[in-house]
Scaffold this motif. Sequence first.
Motif, PDB file in Angstrom:
ATOM      1  N   ILE A 110      -4.806  -2.865  -3.683  1.00  0.00           N
ATOM      2  CA  ILE A 110      -5.872  -2.828  -2.914  1.00  0.00           C
ATOM      3  C   ILE A 110      -7.146  -2.645  -3.955  1.00  0.00           C
ATOM      4  CG2 ILE A 110      -7.136  -1.183  -1.476  1.00  0.00           C
ATOM      5  CD1 ILE A 110      -4.347  -0.038  -0.218  1.00  0.00           C
ATOM      6  N   ASP A 111      -6.987  -2.063  -4.978  1.00  0.00           N
ATOM      7  CA  ASP A 111      -7.962  -1.984  -5.778  1.00  0.00           C
ATOM      8  C   ASP A 111      -8.397  -3.254  -6.402  1.00  0.00           C
ATOM      9  OD1 ASP A 111      -8.756   0.583  -5.681  1.00  0.00           O
ATOM     10  OD2 ASP A 111      -7.641   1.394  -7.337  1.00  0.00           O
ATOM     11  N   ARG A 126      -2.422   2.113  -4.488  1.00  0.00           N
ATOM     12  CA  ARG A 126      -3.891   1.177  -4.889  1.00  0.00           C
ATOM     13  C   ARG A 126      -3.863   0.105  -5.521  1.00  0.00           C
ATOM     14  NH1 ARG A 126      -8.122   2.430  -1.534  1.00  0.00           N
ATOM     15  NH2 ARG A 126      -9.360   1.308  -2.750  1.00  0.00           N
ATOM     16  N   TYR A 182       0.787  -1.140  -0.116  1.00  0.00           N
ATOM     17  CA  TYR A 182      -0.165  -0.021   0.047  1.00  0.00           C
ATOM     18  C   TYR A 182       0.813   1.189  -0.072  1.00  0.00           C
ATOM     19  CZ  TYR A 182       0.690  -0.515   5.170  1.00  0.00           C
ATOM     20  OH  TYR A 182       1.367  -0.845   6.323  1.00  0.00           O
ATOM     21  N   HIS A 227      -4.509  -1.033   5.782  1.00  0.00           N
ATOM     22  CA  HIS A 227      -3.544  -0.161   4.867  1.00  0.00           C
ATOM     23  C   HIS A 227      -3.413   1.215   5.449  1.00  0.00           C
ATOM     24  CE1 HIS A 227      -6.825   1.907   2.630  1.00  0.00           C
ATOM     25  NE2 HIS A 227      -7.259   0.700   2.406  1.00  0.00           N
ATOM     26  N   SER A 274      -3.204   5.753   1.315  1.00  0.00           N
ATOM     27  CA  SER A 274      -3.790   5.144   0.193  1.00  0.00           C
ATOM     28  C   SER A 274      -5.116   4.982   0.273  1.00  0.00           C
ATOM     29  CB  SER A 274      -2.942   3.530  -0.008  1.00  0.00           C
ATOM     30  OG  SER A 274      -3.148   2.767   1.264  1.00  0.00           O
ATOM     31  N   ASN A 275      -5.864   6.023   0.810  1.00  0.00           N
ATOM     32  CA  ASN A 275      -7.210   6.305   0.506  1.00  0.00           C
ATOM     33  C   ASN A 275      -8.106   5.245   1.073  1.00  0.00           C
ATOM     34  OD1 ASN A 275      -9.537   7.681  -0.222  1.00  0.00           O
ATOM     35  ND2 ASN A 275      -8.972   7.712  -2.263  1.00  0.00           N
ATOM     36  N   THR A 314     -11.461   2.631  -0.512  1.00  0.00           N
ATOM     37  CA  THR A 314     -11.744   1.256  -0.206  1.00  0.00           C
ATOM     38  C   THR A 314     -13.230   0.876   0.275  1.00  0.00           C
ATOM     39  OG1 THR A 314      -9.408   0.957   0.196  1.00  0.00           O
ATOM     40  CG2 THR A 314     -10.695  -0.604   1.429  1.00  0.00           C
ATOM     41  N   CYS A 344     -10.126  -5.195  -3.538  1.00  0.00           N
ATOM     42  CA  CYS A 344     -11.454  -4.809  -3.356  1.00  0.00           C
ATOM     43  C   CYS A 344     -12.493  -5.386  -4.582  1.00  0.00           C
ATOM     44  CB  CYS A 344     -11.886  -3.229  -3.634  1.00  0.00           C
ATOM     45  SG  CYS A 344     -11.146  -2.255  -2.281  1.00  0.00           S
TER      46      CYS A 344
END
Length: 219
Positions: A134-135, A131, A107, A155, A159-160, A164, A138
């Motif tokens: 992470i994306d 991301r 991340y 995370h 990294s927003n 998420t 998800c």
Amino acid sequence: MKLLRPPGVYAPQEDTAMLISALRREHLSPQADVLDVGTGTGAVAIAAAHHGAARVVAIDASAAAVLTARLNALLSGYARSIRVSRGDLTEPVTGLRFDMVLANPPYVPSADVRMTGRGAARAWEAGIDGRAVIDRLCAEAPALLRPGGVLLAVHSVMSNPAMTVKRLTEAELDVTVTDRRFVPFGPVLRERADWLEAQGLIVRGQEKEELVVIRAERP
């Protein structure tokens, strides 16, 4: 217990501890199936087995991490409960379903996107916005959850986490941020602090990052 932590394999850190702490608050049935994505040393997989999971599948893209996790599972006494596979994120378990999915994905935002997914840096490098993995998580994790199944992912705020939460909510999961913790920058973040500041991800003089644990449950 002490874990083998050879060079090139991500060693358990504060993010690992946060994920394990969140795991320990969850109820697991005696027949629970758990998935640990990006297992590294196998620390989280071992914690899941110790917490009562009947079967744990642990995945990592690194051959060194897979070998390390297998050895640590053996040394911990949970080798019969833990199966470690090498593969790209959730690809080895396509079509399977789990009662819990645990993830400590890469991340860390990086100016050099060429480092994403390469060598030891694959454990933390995650593209320009942090991301890249992470994306994908998800997008892929919701289909792996049984009804009532829970995803726990950790995370950085850099990294927003709001994104998420949004993406997992769009996947029709019930999502909350359960844990927050400030931790000192490690060597990677200290080295790129100027770049992170230029991107607006940290403020001048910042020396700690905020980590979060996100919990998403399939109704």
